[in-house]
Design an enzyme around this catalytic site. Structure first.
Site, mmCIF file in Angstrom:
data_model
loop_
_atom_site.group_PDB
_atom_site.id
_atom_site.type_symbol
_atom_site.label_atom_id
_atom_site.label_comp_id
_atom_site.label_asym_id
_atom_site.label_seq_id
_atom_site.Cartn_x
_atom_site.Cartn_y
_atom_site.Cartn_z
ATOM 1 N N ALA A 166 0.847 -1.197 0.000
ATOM 2 C CA ALA A 166 0.000 0.000 0.000
ATOM 3 C C ALA A 166 0.880 1.244 0.000
ATOM 4 O O ALA A 166 2.107 1.155 -0.111
ATOM 5 C CB ALA A 166 -0.918 0.000 1.223
ATOM 6 N N ASN A 167 0.258 2.384 0.121
ATOM 7 C CA ASN A 167 0.980 3.630 0.320
ATOM 8 C C ASN A 167 0.320 4.376 1.473
ATOM 9 O O ASN A 167 -0.640 3.882 2.068
ATOM 10 C CB ASN A 167 1.001 4.460 -0.969
ATOM 11 C CG ASN A 167 -0.391 4.799 -1.431
ATOM 12 O OD1 ASN A 167 -1.182 5.365 -0.683
ATOM 13 N ND2 ASN A 167 -0.708 4.446 -2.670
#
Length: 178
Positions: free
Chosen positions: A16-17
């Protein structure tokens, strides 16, 4: 669109970020307050749905791409989500830690939702993309607007402690000005 996407590595872990979704949710809420009919396709975030907004929750980039397709036709698309560029070939079972042995991940490219929407037969009349950049913010955003064939790019300078915060500075880039 708003928020991140989560790309499974195994049933427990994901890529993810740090996108919080706050910017996309704020824009969706502002558009609804101005009278727009808003469909907000949201990655996994814990934010309340703005009043007057229809929310569609997704987890992965592929789910987000499908939800964007299902939301067409639209007059405008404001693509704020920080979609993961890559996912992994996910394992069916949890990858176990083994002393001294690092797991190997095979990355696969996710669909480019913004570029795909720009080429779509039902392309919205106004297509707005976002660029999170840490250096040469305006130059990278100008190049992205051209490469993705969208009308505007909103360039976010994320070189500082911006991700998840409540304040940000942006540059809005069109074909003829910043």
């Amino acid at each position: 669109t708003a928020g991140p996407t989560h790309e499974p590595i195994d049933p427990v872990r994901y890529i993810a970020n740090r996108s919080s979704g706050k910017q996309g949710f704020a824009i969706a809420g502002a558009l609804a307050a101005l009278g727009a009919r808003v469909s907000l396709i949201a990655g996994p975030v814990a934010l309340p749905t703005p009043p007057g907004v229809t929310r569609i929750d997704v987890e992965t980039a592929r789910e987000m791409a499908a939800a964007v397709e299902a939301a067409l036709p639209a007059d405008a698309a404001v693509m704020v989500a920080a979609v993961a560029d890559w996912g992994a070939e996910a394992a069916g079972l949890k990858i176990k830690k083994q002393d001294g042995v690092l797991p190997s991940l095979t990355l696969v490219e996710n669909p480019d939702i913004l570029a795909g929407l720009a080429r779509h037969p039902q392309r919205p009349r106004l297509l707005v993309g976002f660029a999170a950049e840490t250096n040469d913010v305006i130059d990278h955003a100008i190049a992205k607007r051209q490469r993705k064939d969208c009308d505007w790019i909103v360039a976010n300078d994320v070189s500082g402690d911006v991700m998840g915060g409540d304040a940000n500075t942006v540059h809005i880039i069109s074909a003829d000005r910043v």
